[in-house]
Design a protein around this motif. Structure first.
Motif, PDB file in Angstrom:
ATOM      1  N   LYS A  27       0.828  -1.205   0.000  1.00 24.06           N
ATOM      2  CA  LYS A  27       0.000   0.000   0.000  1.00 24.06           C
ATOM      3  C   LYS A  27       0.865   1.258   0.000  1.00 24.06           C
ATOM      4  O   LYS A  27       0.642   2.183   0.768  1.00 24.06           O
ATOM      5  N   GLY A  28       1.864   1.256  -0.894  1.00 30.08           N
ATOM      6  CA  GLY A  28       2.701   2.442  -1.039  1.00 30.08           C
ATOM      7  C   GLY A  28       1.852   3.620  -1.493  1.00 30.08           C
ATOM      8  O   GLY A  28       1.080   3.516  -2.438  1.00 30.08           O
ATOM      9  N   GLU A  29       1.992   4.733  -0.801  1.00 31.52           N
ATOM     10  CA  GLU A  29       1.206   5.930  -1.100  1.00 31.52           C
ATOM     11  C   GLU A  29       1.991   6.836  -2.039  1.00 31.52           C
ATOM     12  O   GLU A  29       3.108   7.240  -1.730  1.00 31.52           O
ATOM     13  N   LEU A  30       1.397   7.147  -3.196  1.00 31.29           N
ATOM     14  CA  LEU A  30       2.015   8.070  -4.134  1.00 31.29           C
ATOM     15  C   LEU A  30       1.945   9.468  -3.538  1.00 31.29           C
ATOM     16  O   LEU A  30       0.870   9.977  -3.237  1.00 31.29           O
ATOM     17  N   VAL A  31       3.110  10.084  -3.360  1.00 26.30           N
ATOM     18  CA  VAL A  31       3.186  11.400  -2.737  1.00 26.30           C
ATOM     19  C   VAL A  31       3.203  12.499  -3.786  1.00 26.30           C
ATOM     20  O   VAL A  31       2.619  13.553  -3.605  1.00 26.30           O
ATOM     21  N   GLY A  32       3.888  12.243  -4.889  1.00 27.85           N
ATOM     22  CA  GLY A  32       3.954  13.254  -5.925  1.00 27.85           C
ATOM     23  C   GLY A  32       4.843  12.848  -7.072  1.00 27.85           C
ATOM     24  O   GLY A  32       5.423  11.766  -7.089  1.00 27.85           O
ATOM     25  N   GLU A  33       4.936  13.737  -8.034  1.00 28.37           N
ATOM     26  CA  GLU A  33       5.729  13.508  -9.241  1.00 28.37           C
ATOM     27  C   GLU A  33       6.487  14.802  -9.550  1.00 28.37           C
ATOM     28  O   GLU A  33       5.959  15.893  -9.380  1.00 28.37           O
ATOM     29  N   GLU A  35       9.157  17.210 -12.201  1.00 31.44           N
ATOM     30  CA  GLU A  35       9.095  17.655 -13.596  1.00 31.44           C
ATOM     31  C   GLU A  35       9.714  16.671 -14.577  1.00 31.44           C
ATOM     32  O   GLU A  35       9.501  16.770 -15.777  1.00 31.44           O
ATOM     33  N   PHE A  36      10.489  15.701 -14.088  1.00 36.18           N
ATOM     34  CA  PHE A  36      11.111  14.701 -14.957  1.00 36.18           C
ATOM     35  C   PHE A  36      10.263  13.442 -15.085  1.00 36.18           C
ATOM     36  O   PHE A  36      10.634  12.517 -15.788  1.00 36.18           O
ATOM     37  N   GLY A  37       9.154  13.361 -14.369  1.00 32.04           N
ATOM     38  CA  GLY A  37       8.288  12.198 -14.420  1.00 32.04           C
ATOM     39  C   GLY A  37       8.605  11.155 -13.358  1.00 32.04           C
ATOM     40  O   GLY A  37       7.982  10.095 -13.320  1.00 32.04           O
ATOM     41  N   ASN A  38       9.569  11.414 -12.465  1.00 35.65           N
ATOM     42  CA  ASN A  38       9.877  10.497 -11.365  1.00 35.65           C
ATOM     43  C   ASN A  38       8.728  10.532 -10.372  1.00 35.65           C
ATOM     44  O   ASN A  38       8.189  11.601 -10.068  1.00 35.65           O
ATOM     45  N   LYS A  39       8.350   9.366  -9.843  1.00 40.11           N
ATOM     46  CA  LYS A  39       7.236   9.287  -8.892  1.00 40.11           C
ATOM     47  C   LYS A  39       7.779   8.926  -7.518  1.00 40.11           C
ATOM     48  O   LYS A  39       8.617   8.047  -7.384  1.00 40.11           O
ATOM     49  N   TYR A  40       7.253   9.604  -6.498  1.00 43.35           N
ATOM     50  CA  TYR A  40       7.734   9.450  -5.135  1.00 43.35           C
ATOM     51  C   TYR A  40       6.661   8.808  -4.266  1.00 43.35           C
ATOM     52  O   TYR A  40       5.504   9.190  -4.310  1.00 43.35           O
ATOM     53  N   VAL A  60      11.711   6.358  -4.633  1.00 46.36           N
ATOM     54  CA  VAL A  60      11.397   6.976  -5.915  1.00 46.36           C
ATOM     55  C   VAL A  60      11.390   5.905  -6.991  1.00 46.36           C
ATOM     56  O   VAL A  60      12.193   4.970  -6.952  1.00 46.36           O
ATOM     57  N   ILE A  61      10.474   6.028  -7.923  1.00 50.58           N
ATOM     58  CA  ILE A  61      10.455   5.210  -9.130  1.00 50.58           C
ATOM     59  C   ILE A  61      10.828   6.162 -10.261  1.00 50.58           C
ATOM     60  O   ILE A  61      10.095   7.103 -10.555  1.00 50.58           O
ATOM     61  N   TYR A  62      11.993   5.924 -10.841  1.00 52.26           N
ATOM     62  CA  TYR A  62      12.497   6.825 -11.881  1.00 52.26           C
ATOM     63  C   TYR A  62      11.735   6.649 -13.183  1.00 52.26           C
ATOM     64  O   TYR A  62      11.310   5.547 -13.522  1.00 52.26           O
ATOM     65  N   SER A  63      11.585   7.728 -13.888  1.00 53.59           N
ATOM     66  CA  SER A  63      10.995   7.700 -15.216  1.00 53.59           C
ATOM     67  C   SER A  63      12.120   7.418 -16.196  1.00 53.59           C
ATOM     68  O   SER A  63      12.936   8.280 -16.473  1.00 53.59           O
ATOM     69  N   GLY A  64      12.187   6.219 -16.688  1.00 55.15           N
ATOM     70  CA  GLY A  64      13.287   5.850 -17.584  1.00 55.15           C
ATOM     71  C   GLY A  64      14.478   5.351 -16.804  1.00 55.15           C
ATOM     72  O   GLY A  64      14.346   4.671 -15.790  1.00 55.15           O
ATOM     73  N   SER A  69      21.164  11.198  -9.584  1.00 53.91           N
ATOM     74  CA  SER A  69      21.339  12.646  -9.668  1.00 53.91           C
ATOM     75  C   SER A  69      20.161  13.325 -10.369  1.00 53.91           C
ATOM     76  O   SER A  69      20.138  14.544 -10.487  1.00 53.91           O
ATOM     77  N   ALA A  70      19.178  12.554 -10.813  1.00 52.41           N
ATOM     78  CA  ALA A  70      18.020  13.123 -11.502  1.00 52.41           C
ATOM     79  C   ALA A  70      16.917  13.554 -10.540  1.00 52.41           C
ATOM     80  O   ALA A  70      15.849  13.954 -10.977  1.00 52.41           O
ATOM     81  N   ILE A  71      17.175  13.493  -9.237  1.00 54.22           N
ATOM     82  CA  ILE A  71      16.182  13.944  -8.262  1.00 54.22           C
ATOM     83  C   ILE A  71      16.391  15.434  -8.025  1.00 54.22           C
ATOM     84  O   ILE A  71      17.478  15.845  -7.622  1.00 54.22           O
ATOM     85  N   PRO A  72      15.384  16.268  -8.274  1.00 51.50           N
ATOM     86  CA  PRO A  72      15.528  17.708  -8.051  1.00 51.50           C
ATOM     87  C   PRO A  72      15.763  18.035  -6.572  1.00 51.50           C
ATOM     88  O   PRO A  72      15.484  17.229  -5.686  1.00 51.50           O
ATOM     89  N   ALA A  73      16.253  19.231  -6.307  1.00 47.51           N
ATOM     90  CA  ALA A  73      16.650  19.630  -4.955  1.00 47.51           C
ATOM     91  C   ALA A  73      15.520  19.500  -3.935  1.00 47.51           C
ATOM     92  O   ALA A  73      15.734  19.003  -2.828  1.00 47.51           O
ATOM     93  N   GLY A  74      14.326  19.945  -4.280  1.00 46.45           N
ATOM     94  CA  GLY A  74      13.213  19.875  -3.336  1.00 46.45           C
ATOM     95  C   GLY A  74      12.869  18.453  -2.947  1.00 46.45           C
ATOM     96  O   GLY A  74      12.652  18.143  -1.776  1.00 46.45           O
ATOM     97  N   TRP A  75      12.826  17.573  -3.923  1.00 42.55           N
ATOM     98  CA  TRP A  75      12.528  16.167  -3.643  1.00 42.55           C
ATOM     99  C   TRP A  75      13.684  15.479  -2.934  1.00 42.55           C
ATOM    100  O   TRP A  75      13.491  14.565  -2.144  1.00 42.55           O
TER     101      TRP A  75
END
Length: 138
Positions: A27-33, A35-40, A60-64, A69-75
């Motif tokens: 029951k992993g809860e999707l928190v957000g996505e 700008e690169f399409g990565n889902k947290y 994180v589930i990476y898009s591609g 290093s593809a995780i933005p600073a806020g995330w």
């Protein structure tokens, strides 16, 4: 057929089938996505919390291609428990001094190669007290 095999056996090309099953079972809860399409995701009521820190599990589930290093600073701050509020919930805006993301170029043709590197183009600059190569005739 190839996409099925890729999703079964490779973790660096997005999530595997095993990861998708684990997310649905736990029951992993999707928190957000981002700008690169990565889902947290997170497990808010996780009984197997880290015993030393008592923190919830976040991933994180990476898009591609999986590139840390593809995780933005806020995330990045949220993933590492620096902040508790995910950027998607606070309308996060990058500071003016924060640079936009650039992928890690190590190992590619675009990698940084300083002067004097064996892989850089051109001649090595002379150094003070530079050595003289030994030759058998000397």
């Amino acid at each position: 057929m190839m996409s099925i095999l890729t999703s079964v056996f490779t973790w660096w090309n997005g999530s595997t089938i095993g990861t998708r099953v684990a997310i649905s079972r736990a029951k992993g809860e999707l928190v957000g996505e981002d700008e690169f399409g990565n889902k947290y995701y997170r497990l808010p009521n996780d009984p197997a919390k880290n015993a030393a820190f008592g923190t919830e599990r976040r991933w994180v589930i990476y898009s591609g291609y999986a590139e840390a290093s593809a995780i933005p600073a806020g995330w990045h701050g949220w993933m590492h428990h620096t902040v508790n509020t995910p950027p998607a919930n606070e309308n996060y805006v990058a500071r003016e001094w924060q640079k936009p993301h650039l992928p890690n170029r190590t190992g590619s043709a675009d990698a940084y190669r300083p002067k004097g590197s064996a892989l850089s183009t051109g001649k090595r600059p002379a150094a003070t007290g530079d050595y003289q190569a030994w030759s058998p005739g000397d």
